[in-house]
Write a protein that holds these residues in place. Structure first.
Motif, PDB file in Angstrom:
ATOM      1  N   ASN A   1      43.489  45.016  42.180  1.00 25.41           N
ATOM      2  CA  ASN A   1      43.068  46.353  42.600  1.00 25.41           C
ATOM      3  C   ASN A   1      43.631  46.617  43.989  1.00 25.41           C
ATOM      4  O   ASN A   1      43.305  45.918  44.943  1.00 25.41           O
ATOM      5  CB  ASN A   1      41.539  46.456  42.629  1.00 25.41           C
TER       6      ASN A   1
ATOM      7  N   LEU B   1      35.626  48.596  36.858  1.00 27.17           N
ATOM      8  CA  LEU B   1      36.572  48.023  37.816  1.00 27.17           C
ATOM      9  C   LEU B   1      36.094  46.652  38.306  1.00 27.17           C
ATOM     10  O   LEU B   1      36.894  45.719  38.454  1.00 27.17           O
ATOM     11  CB  LEU B   1      36.736  48.984  38.998  1.00 27.17           C
ATOM     12  N   GLU B   2      34.794  46.533  38.538  1.00 21.60           N
ATOM     13  CA  GLU B   2      34.232  45.250  38.974  1.00 21.60           C
ATOM     14  C   GLU B   2      34.402  44.179  37.897  1.00 21.60           C
ATOM     15  O   GLU B   2      34.664  43.007  38.197  1.00 21.60           O
ATOM     16  CB  GLU B   2      32.750  45.426  39.327  1.00 21.60           C
TER      17      GLU B   2
ATOM     18  N   SER C   1      37.972  42.989  37.836  1.00 22.29           N
ATOM     19  CA  SER C   1      38.324  42.176  39.001  1.00 22.29           C
ATOM     20  C   SER C   1      38.104  40.682  38.763  1.00 22.29           C
ATOM     21  O   SER C   1      38.610  39.848  39.508  1.00 22.29           O
ATOM     22  CB  SER C   1      37.523  42.629  40.227  1.00 22.29           C
TER      23      SER C   1
ATOM     24  N   THR D   1      34.969  45.021  44.194  1.00 18.12           N
ATOM     25  CA  THR D   1      36.182  44.942  43.359  1.00 18.12           C
ATOM     26  C   THR D   1      37.262  44.125  44.048  1.00 18.12           C
ATOM     27  O   THR D   1      38.367  44.017  43.541  1.00 18.12           O
ATOM     28  CB  THR D   1      36.729  46.356  43.054  1.00 18.12           C
TER      29      THR D   1
ATOM     30  N   TYR E   1      34.143  50.235  47.273  1.00 16.97           N
ATOM     31  CA  TYR E   1      34.954  49.325  46.460  1.00 16.97           C
ATOM     32  C   TYR E   1      34.719  47.838  46.775  1.00 16.97           C
ATOM     33  O   TYR E   1      35.445  46.977  46.277  1.00 16.97           O
ATOM     34  CB  TYR E   1      36.442  49.620  46.677  1.00 16.97           C
TER      35      TYR E   1
ATOM     36  N   ILE F   1      33.165  52.356  38.262  1.00 16.33           N
ATOM     37  CA  ILE F   1      33.147  51.292  39.273  1.00 16.33           C
ATOM     38  C   ILE F   1      32.678  49.971  38.651  1.00 16.33           C
ATOM     39  O   ILE F   1      33.174  48.893  39.001  1.00 16.33           O
ATOM     40  CB  ILE F   1      32.261  51.688  40.492  1.00 16.33           C
TER      41      ILE F   1
END
Length: 391
Positions: free
Chosen positions: A309, A298-299, A302, A332, A329, A295
């Motif tokens: 995403n 993913l952040e 972003s 993100t 999420y 995570i």
């Protein structure tokens, strides 16, 4: 006791008696005016409560194909009025600007107003109003109750109160649908075509793999020519033990290679090696979303302008699932894809929570076909969809 009838001087007093006698879960079955007084029939019978809930949901399901059929939207003049209302900026009003020249205005005691508000909230909490006379309320008040009966939340209705109370000669419910659609919809066609990295996340069974294939097909049709297919890569980010057959079959159908990657380090290396010359679509399994560091990775992605995403939420998702998924999420900045719209429909309660959480819906998708049944969200279509659900 299952049903009880009361007569009172006004609706508030009658509802208060019903709540005290039958409890807060009671439903109001009937409201009448008798000799200048209000008569209410209430019930706490489980069959009456179930029937009341059923009435709210007993709408003809709008199929996915119907949603995107060439149905007649509002006429041009009305659309322009709606756009004007939706995009109108709020005017800040100062207390000093209020005309206080009329000395006959009665000032309501603040404590009295607070007590009245709390009393109303306690009465309405967990109660479903199934019948109310419009003679008791003006039109601009009764439509709010109609929206509540259809399942929209008090919070989301209140958010657009000022716009809905416009003097324009337009149905207040229609204004509400357009305001909510304008808040929810975020076009993403250009983002998908312009992104180097596309992640597709979401709960198990929400249609991630099918959506991954639809997006790949869309990119091939609109971005690359026949001899440029090698510039598009699909990654299945899932544990080694996971069955990859569905995505592999879609890859064969589209004549694309599917790369199976199970750990975050290898995924990062693959993306770094391909992002300059190729577009990468990553289908993330539910199991791997809990991979250590995923995570946070993913952040970080972003923040890249060439990254998008996409978070899949199937149309039958309930309020609790939407809340928990969005909470996971939230950092993100996902674009929501509402999926499986050809199997079920999304209701007022779910649309309300999406609005309350400031979600951005970019894709509307079915699940029965890889080719077609993918559409990018448009506010006019979503507003029409909400209007159709309420018919």
């Amino acid at each position: 006791m299952t049903q009880h009838r009361v007569i009172a001087e006004d609706s508030l007093s009658a509802m208060d008696q019903i709540s005290k006698i039958l409890g807060k879960d009671a439903v109001i079955l009937e409201t009448n005016k008798v000799n200048g007084k209000i008569e209410i029939l209430g019930s706490n019978n489980i069959q009456d409560i179930a029937s009341s809930n059923a009435k709210k949901r007993k709408k003809e399901k709008s199929g996915f194909s119907h949603l995107f059929s060439n149905h007649k939207l509002e006429e041009g003049t009305q659309v322009r009025k709606l756009d004007s209302i939706v995009n109108e900026k709020k005017e800040e009003k100062s207390f000093n600007n209020i005309d206080q020249t009329n000395s006959n205005i009665d000032i309501v005691n603040n404590k009295t107003l607070i007590d009245f508000t709390k009393k109303m909230e306690n009465l309405l909490e967990n109660m479903i109003i199934t019948d109310i006379s419009d003679n008791e309320l003006c039109n601009n008040q009764s439509f709010r109750i109609e929206l509540l009966k259809k399942g929209f939340s008090k919070k989301i209705i209140s958010e657009f109160k000022e716009k809905i109370m416009t003097s324009e000669n337009i149905d207040p419910e229609l204004i509400f649908f357009h305001c909510l659609a304008n808040k929810l919809v975020s076009p993403c066609e250009d983002k998908i075509l312009g992104a180097d990295i596309i992640f597709i996340n979401g709960p198990s069974g929400s249609g991630k793999t099918t959506l991954c294939s639809k997006i790949a097909s869309y990119i091939l049709d609109n971005k690359f020519s026949g001899n440029e297919r090698h510039k598009l890569s699909i990654v299945n980010f899932a544990p080694i033990s996971t069955n990859h057959s569905e995505l592999l079959n879609f890859g064969r159908l589209l004549n694309l290679n599917v790369n199976n990657i199970s750990n975050l380090e290898d995924l990062n290396a693959f993306i770094d090696a391909n992002k300059e010359n190729n577009k990468v679509i990553v289908d993330v399994s539910q199991e791997n979303k809990h991979t250590s560091g995923y995570i946070q990775y993913l952040e970080k992605l972003s923040l890249n302008k060439k990254f998008i995403n996409i978070l899949t939420l199937q149309a039958s998702s309930n309020k609790s699932m939407i809340n928990s998924t969005m909470n996971f999420y939230k950092n993100t900045f996902p674009t929501i894809a509402l999926t499986k719209l050809d199997e079920s429909h999304i209701c007022a309660e779910e649309l309300s929570i999406l609005g309350e959480l400031n979600c951005k819906v970019g894709i509307l998708s079915g699940s029965r076909s890889v080719i077609g049944s993918l559409a990018f969200a448009k506010k006019e279509v979503l507003a029409q969809y909400m209007n159709n659900l309420s018919l």
